[in-house]
Design a protein around this motif. Structure first.
Motif, PDB file in Angstrom:
ATOM      1  N   CYS A   6       0.861  -1.184   0.000  1.00 49.15           N
ATOM      2  CA  CYS A   6       0.000   0.000   0.000  1.00 49.15           C
ATOM      3  C   CYS A   6       0.900   1.237   0.000  1.00 49.15           C
ATOM      4  N   CYS A   9       0.009   3.205   3.713  1.00 54.02           N
ATOM      5  CA  CYS A   9       0.387   2.662   5.029  1.00 54.02           C
ATOM      6  C   CYS A   9       1.436   1.559   4.942  1.00 54.02           C
ATOM      7  N   CYS A  20      -6.517  -1.075  -0.245  1.00 53.60           N
ATOM      8  CA  CYS A  20      -5.824  -1.561   0.952  1.00 53.60           C
ATOM      9  C   CYS A  20      -6.842  -2.045   1.986  1.00 53.60           C
ATOM     10  N   CYS A  23      -6.224   0.572   5.253  1.00 56.35           N
ATOM     11  CA  CYS A  23      -6.556   2.005   5.232  1.00 56.35           C
ATOM     12  C   CYS A  23      -7.486   2.402   4.080  1.00 56.35           C
TER      13      CYS A  23
HETATM   14 ZN    ZN Z   1      -2.977   1.060   3.398  1.00 55.92          ZN
END
Ligand code: ZN
Length: 125
Positions: A6, A9, A20, A23
């Motif tokens: 990702c 994050c 993701c 997040c």
């Molecule tokens: Zn993420």
């Protein structure tokens, strides 16, 4: 299995995710050189008897690679290296059958060989 990070994050996750799981950020899957895991084609049927449907067709799906679908309830693994046939009548699948890659290659060879006999029978042009 291949993984993707990702960009927001940094969580690592399977490449078949579009977002993701931690997040919700969109994953840059467009950057991956990825062969499709499945290809499907439709083949129109032909009515050869009164019992045959006029609008039936065959759907052939080639599952090239194993594929995992993850959901909060768990994950489902669709095995690769098989070909799935489904016979459709309008909007509804009437029946399905999957055959392993080896059988599919044998089927393709069988059809190719039989149809080539038709080519031989054609009058010369
Ligand atoms: Zn993420």
């Amino acid at each position: 299995m291949e993984r993707i990070f990702c960009p927001s994050c940094r969580l690592q996750q399977p490449i078949d995710h579009a977002y993701c799981v931690r997040c919700g950020h969109g994953l840059p899957t467009h950057l991956l050189e990825q062969a499709p895991v499945k290809r499907a084609r439709f083949f129109a049927g032909v009515k050869v008897s009164d019992r045959d449907s006029a609008n039936a067709f065959l759907r052939v799906s080639c599952y090239l690679k194993e594929q995992t679908f993850s959901t909060p309830e768990g994950s489902v693994v669709i095995p690769g290296h098989h070909v799935r046939f489904s016979i459709w009548n309008g909007e509804q699948a009437q029946c399905v059958l999957s055959i392993p890659e080896t059988e599919a290659r044998s089927l393709a060879h069988f059809i190719e060989e039989e149809l080539s006999k038709l080519d031989d029978a054609l009058p010369a042009t």
